[in-house]
Write a protein that holds these residues in place. Sequence first.
Motif, mmCIF file in Angstrom:
data_model
loop_
_atom_site.group_PDB
_atom_site.id
_atom_site.type_symbol
_atom_site.label_atom_id
_atom_site.label_comp_id
_atom_site.label_asym_id
_atom_site.label_seq_id
_atom_site.Cartn_x
_atom_site.Cartn_y
_atom_site.Cartn_z
ATOM 1 N N MET A 129 0.946 -1.393 0.089
ATOM 2 C CA MET A 129 0.104 0.060 -0.011
ATOM 3 C C MET A 129 0.828 1.121 -0.114
ATOM 4 O O MET A 129 2.140 0.994 0.160
ATOM 5 N N TYR A 130 0.366 2.232 -0.373
ATOM 6 C CA TYR A 130 1.052 3.464 -0.458
ATOM 7 C C TYR A 130 0.661 4.599 0.474
ATOM 8 O O TYR A 130 -0.325 4.976 0.626
ATOM 9 N N ILE A 131 1.513 4.930 1.377
ATOM 10 C CA ILE A 131 1.469 5.995 2.375
ATOM 11 C C ILE A 131 1.574 7.318 1.819
ATOM 12 O O ILE A 131 2.443 7.606 0.990
ATOM 13 N N TYR A 132 0.201 8.062 1.798
ATOM 14 C CA TYR A 132 0.138 9.620 0.959
ATOM 15 C C TYR A 132 0.697 9.138 -0.481
ATOM 16 O O TYR A 132 1.080 10.310 -1.080
ATOM 17 N N PHE A 133 0.203 8.058 -0.990
ATOM 18 C CA PHE A 133 0.260 7.728 -2.193
ATOM 19 C C PHE A 133 1.681 7.666 -2.916
ATOM 20 O O PHE A 133 1.948 7.764 -4.027
ATOM 21 N N LEU A 134 2.844 7.781 -1.946
ATOM 22 C CA LEU A 134 4.073 8.110 -2.329
ATOM 23 C C LEU A 134 4.984 6.809 -1.778
ATOM 24 O O LEU A 134 5.990 6.381 -2.489
ATOM 25 N N ILE A 135 4.790 6.670 -0.591
ATOM 26 C CA ILE A 135 5.564 5.594 0.167
ATOM 27 C C ILE A 135 4.971 4.196 0.363
ATOM 28 O O ILE A 135 4.120 3.825 0.961
ATOM 29 N N PRO A 136 5.768 3.229 -0.580
ATOM 30 C CA PRO A 136 5.294 1.950 -0.598
ATOM 31 C C PRO A 136 5.607 1.131 1.137
ATOM 32 O O PRO A 136 6.646 1.223 1.429
ATOM 33 N N VAL A 137 4.500 0.449 1.584
ATOM 34 C CA VAL A 137 4.628 -0.209 2.743
ATOM 35 C C VAL A 137 3.892 -1.534 2.779
ATOM 36 O O VAL A 137 2.682 -1.624 1.963
#
Length: 187
Positions: A129-137
Amino acid sequence: MGPLTPWVQRLLIANVAVFFVQLTAPALADPLVFVPMLVFTHPWTIVTYMFLHGSFWHLFFNLLMLWFLGTMIEAVWGSARFTRYYLICGIGGGLLHALLQYNASVVGASGAIFGLYFAAAMLFPDQQMYIYFLIPVKIKYLVIGLTVMQLANGITGPSGVAYFAHLGGMLAGAFMFRSEIMRRLRF
């Protein structure tokens, strides 16, 4: 994220419709708010509060997560199991909130949504999933982080956010997973 599944679509529509009622006829929505100390005179509110939201952004982010997570889960579990899980997680969120913040009213689908986070972590732990549409986790790490944040924020004091409702939704989801596992293992 796949195509919209039947009950995710119905829940999205219901939440938007109720939010419209909140904006245009708030007196009709007021009896749907969950006020823990009124639960015995207004028992329906343990379910109806899930369809109310405090602001557009509260609604937007809950429905965004319902769409992202709910479609994956409903596609795997089917509509009946998904809907039962969603509602029980929302009720669990309301119950934990009532237990720990008896005087504070609560609205929002966040307890049910946090239950979906838990289910997604159990079903798809390595899904990105992407935190803030930027950071993959990976979802499993996101859920661990969300749990810690909700607990820390809930303990630090009132803020207008029902952190314990979020945790209650996750706990209800965990109990449902545990009972499912026990049933399958015949314990």
